[in-house]
Motif scaffolding. Structure first.
Motif, PDB file in Angstrom:
ATOM      1  N   PHE A  79       3.799 -13.854  -0.258  1.00 38.60           N
ATOM      2  CA  PHE A  79       2.944 -15.030  -0.177  1.00 38.60           C
ATOM      3  C   PHE A  79       3.084 -15.784   0.925  1.00 38.60           C
ATOM      4  N   ARG A  80       1.897 -16.608   1.364  1.00 34.05           N
ATOM      5  CA  ARG A  80       2.310 -17.478   2.547  1.00 34.05           C
ATOM      6  C   ARG A  80       1.692 -18.989   1.997  1.00 34.05           C
ATOM      7  N   GLN A  81       2.033 -19.912   2.866  1.00 30.22           N
ATOM      8  CA  GLN A  81       1.673 -21.301   2.579  1.00 30.22           C
ATOM      9  C   GLN A  81       1.458 -21.896   3.975  1.00 30.22           C
ATOM     10  N   ALA A  82       0.474 -22.404   4.333  1.00 31.56           N
ATOM     11  CA  ALA A  82       0.226 -22.974   5.464  1.00 31.56           C
ATOM     12  C   ALA A  82       0.087 -24.649   5.391  1.00 31.56           C
ATOM     13  N   PRO A  83       0.506 -25.239   6.305  1.00 28.71           N
ATOM     14  CA  PRO A  83       0.683 -26.668   6.050  1.00 28.71           C
ATOM     15  C   PRO A  83      -0.669 -27.391   5.764  1.00 28.71           C
ATOM     16  N   GLY A  84      -0.661 -27.946   4.505  1.00 31.28           N
ATOM     17  CA  GLY A  84      -1.790 -28.641   3.932  1.00 31.28           C
ATOM     18  C   GLY A  84      -2.731 -27.636   3.025  1.00 31.28           C
ATOM     19  N   LYS A  85      -2.274 -26.618   3.054  1.00 30.68           N
ATOM     20  CA  LYS A  85      -2.947 -25.503   2.035  1.00 30.68           C
ATOM     21  C   LYS A  85      -1.983 -24.993   0.822  1.00 30.68           C
ATOM     22  N   GLU A  86      -2.740 -24.445  -0.131  1.00 27.71           N
ATOM     23  CA  GLU A  86      -2.146 -23.805  -1.037  1.00 27.71           C
ATOM     24  C   GLU A  86      -1.510 -22.554  -0.709  1.00 27.71           C
ATOM     25  N   ARG A  87      -0.467 -22.081  -1.481  1.00 26.00           N
ATOM     26  CA  ARG A  87       0.023 -20.673  -1.442  1.00 26.00           C
ATOM     27  C   ARG A  87      -0.863 -19.783  -1.611  1.00 26.00           C
ATOM     28  N   GLU A  88      -1.065 -18.693  -0.784  1.00 22.03           N
ATOM     29  CA  GLU A  88      -1.849 -17.538  -0.876  1.00 22.03           C
ATOM     30  C   GLU A  88      -1.125 -16.321  -0.969  1.00 22.03           C
ATOM     31  N   PHE A  89      -1.940 -15.259  -1.767  1.00 22.86           N
ATOM     32  CA  PHE A  89      -1.382 -13.841  -1.583  1.00 22.86           C
ATOM     33  C   PHE A  89      -1.569 -13.385  -0.002  1.00 22.86           C
ATOM     34  N   VAL A  90      -0.441 -12.418   0.056  1.00 25.39           N
ATOM     35  CA  VAL A  90      -0.546 -11.670   1.642  1.00 25.39           C
ATOM     36  C   VAL A  90      -0.563 -10.066   1.062  1.00 25.39           C
ATOM     37  N   ALA A  91       0.641  -9.581   0.356  1.00 23.79           N
ATOM     38  CA  ALA A  91       0.668  -8.324   0.230  1.00 23.79           C
ATOM     39  C   ALA A  91       1.430  -7.980  -1.007  1.00 23.79           C
ATOM     40  N   THR A  92       1.283  -6.858  -1.654  1.00 28.61           N
ATOM     41  CA  THR A  92       2.035  -6.574  -2.850  1.00 28.61           C
ATOM     42  C   THR A  92       2.347  -4.933  -2.728  1.00 28.61           C
ATOM     43  N   ILE A  93       3.506  -4.530  -3.506  1.00 24.94           N
ATOM     44  CA  ILE A  93       3.712  -3.194  -3.474  1.00 24.94           C
ATOM     45  C   ILE A  93       4.431  -3.040  -4.786  1.00 24.94           C
ATOM     46  N   ILE A 147      -0.389  -0.425  -3.347  1.00 26.43           N
ATOM     47  CA  ILE A 147      -0.110  -1.481  -2.368  1.00 26.43           C
ATOM     48  C   ILE A 147      -1.527  -2.043  -2.448  1.00 26.43           C
ATOM     49  N   TYR A 148      -1.466  -3.484  -2.237  1.00 27.92           N
ATOM     50  CA  TYR A 148      -2.710  -4.117  -1.943  1.00 27.92           C
ATOM     51  C   TYR A 148      -2.479  -5.193  -0.795  1.00 27.92           C
ATOM     52  N   TYR A 149      -3.562  -5.598   0.010  1.00 26.98           N
ATOM     53  CA  TYR A 149      -3.479  -6.527   0.785  1.00 26.98           C
ATOM     54  C   TYR A 149      -4.480  -7.514   0.935  1.00 26.98           C
ATOM     55  N   THR A 150      -4.294  -8.721   1.279  1.00 28.49           N
ATOM     56  CA  THR A 150      -5.551  -9.909   1.382  1.00 28.49           C
ATOM     57  C   THR A 150      -6.366  -9.187   2.588  1.00 28.49           C
ATOM     58  N   ASP A 151      -7.621  -9.630   2.429  1.00 31.17           N
ATOM     59  CA  ASP A 151      -8.591  -8.901   3.353  1.00 31.17           C
ATOM     60  C   ASP A 151      -8.321  -9.399   4.837  1.00 31.17           C
ATOM     61  N   SER A 152      -7.632 -10.713   4.833  1.00 26.36           N
ATOM     62  CA  SER A 152      -7.398 -11.135   6.216  1.00 26.36           C
ATOM     63  C   SER A 152      -6.191 -10.336   7.062  1.00 26.36           C
ATOM     64  N   VAL A 153      -5.451  -9.477   6.399  1.00 26.29           N
ATOM     65  CA  VAL A 153      -4.290  -9.164   7.131  1.00 26.29           C
ATOM     66  C   VAL A 153      -4.306  -7.387   7.105  1.00 26.29           C
ATOM     67  N   LYS A 154      -5.495  -6.935   6.327  1.00 33.71           N
ATOM     68  CA  LYS A 154      -5.753  -5.312   6.365  1.00 33.71           C
ATOM     69  C   LYS A 154      -5.837  -4.916   7.724  1.00 33.71           C
ATOM     70  N   GLY A 155      -5.008  -3.955   7.961  1.00 38.17           N
ATOM     71  CA  GLY A 155      -4.969  -3.178   9.361  1.00 38.17           C
ATOM     72  C   GLY A 155      -4.214  -3.891  10.244  1.00 38.17           C
ATOM     73  N   ARG A 156      -3.530  -5.105   9.917  1.00 41.37           N
ATOM     74  CA  ARG A 156      -2.464  -5.680  10.971  1.00 41.37           C
ATOM     75  C   ARG A 156      -1.010  -5.766  10.063  1.00 41.37           C
ATOM     76  N   PHE A 157      -1.172  -5.679   8.757  1.00 42.39           N
ATOM     77  CA  PHE A 157       0.327  -6.118   8.245  1.00 42.39           C
ATOM     78  C   PHE A 157       0.648  -4.802   7.404  1.00 42.39           C
ATOM     79  N   THR A 158       1.669  -4.492   7.119  1.00 38.51           N
ATOM     80  CA  THR A 158       2.159  -3.485   6.424  1.00 38.51           C
ATOM     81  C   THR A 158       3.235  -3.776   5.553  1.00 38.51           C
ATOM     82  N   ILE A 159       3.258  -3.633   4.331  1.00 34.81           N
ATOM     83  CA  ILE A 159       4.404  -3.705   3.147  1.00 34.81           C
ATOM     84  C   ILE A 159       4.880  -2.598   3.052  1.00 34.81           C
ATOM     85  N   SER A 160       6.249  -2.534   3.011  1.00 36.50           N
ATOM     86  CA  SER A 160       7.179  -1.539   2.334  1.00 36.50           C
ATOM     87  C   SER A 160       8.327  -1.832   1.544  1.00 36.50           C
TER      88      SER A 160
END
Length: 126
Positions: free
Chosen positions: A37-51, A58-71
């Motif tokens: 998960f990640r949390q940017a300043p002033g924003k709520e914590r959001e899901f990034v990826a899970t395995i 494996i699931y990714y949030t749409d904004s990181v698909k094709g760029r991030f890989t969880i393992s």
């Protein structure tokens, strides 16, 4: 007691890469679903990826698909997040989390996770 320790964060230019690691203590890591998960300043914590515990789901949030890989490496009790083509909007504190429920499908919901790391800062400059 389960402890999670993230590492690998830092400052990188847009388009660059980072690899986050999360080392987990405890003898049952191989049964944990793991999430990032990640949390940017002033924003709520959001899901990034899970395995899933098996690594088979494996699931990714749409904004990181094709760029991030969880393992995961169950022999090292470690989960990874390889982040490529980083963008300034990826800047945040990144947290890993462990779900001890043992369910086959991992979750995108933070409330499913029982244990959390302290976070590691990722800063992407433009």
């Amino acid at each position: 007691q389960v402890q999670l320790v993230e590492s690998g964060g830092g400052l990188v230019q847009a388009g660059g890469s980072l690899r986050l690691s999360c080392a987990v203590s405890g003898r049952t890591f191989s049964r944990y679903g793991m999430g990032w998960f990640r949390q940017a300043p002033g924003k709520e914590r959001e899901f990034v990826a899970t395995i899933s515990w098996s690594g088979g789901v494996i699931y990714y949030t749409d904004s990181v698909k094709g760029r991030f890989t969880i393992s995961r490496d169950n022999t090292k009790n470690t989960v990874y997040l390889q982040m490529n083509s980083l963008k300034p909007e990826d800047t945040a504190v990144y947290y890993c989390a462990a779900d001890e429920s043992g369910t086959y499908y991992p979750s995108e919901r933070s409330m499913r996770y029982n244990y959390w790391g302290q976070g590691t800062q990722v800063t992407v400059s433009s």
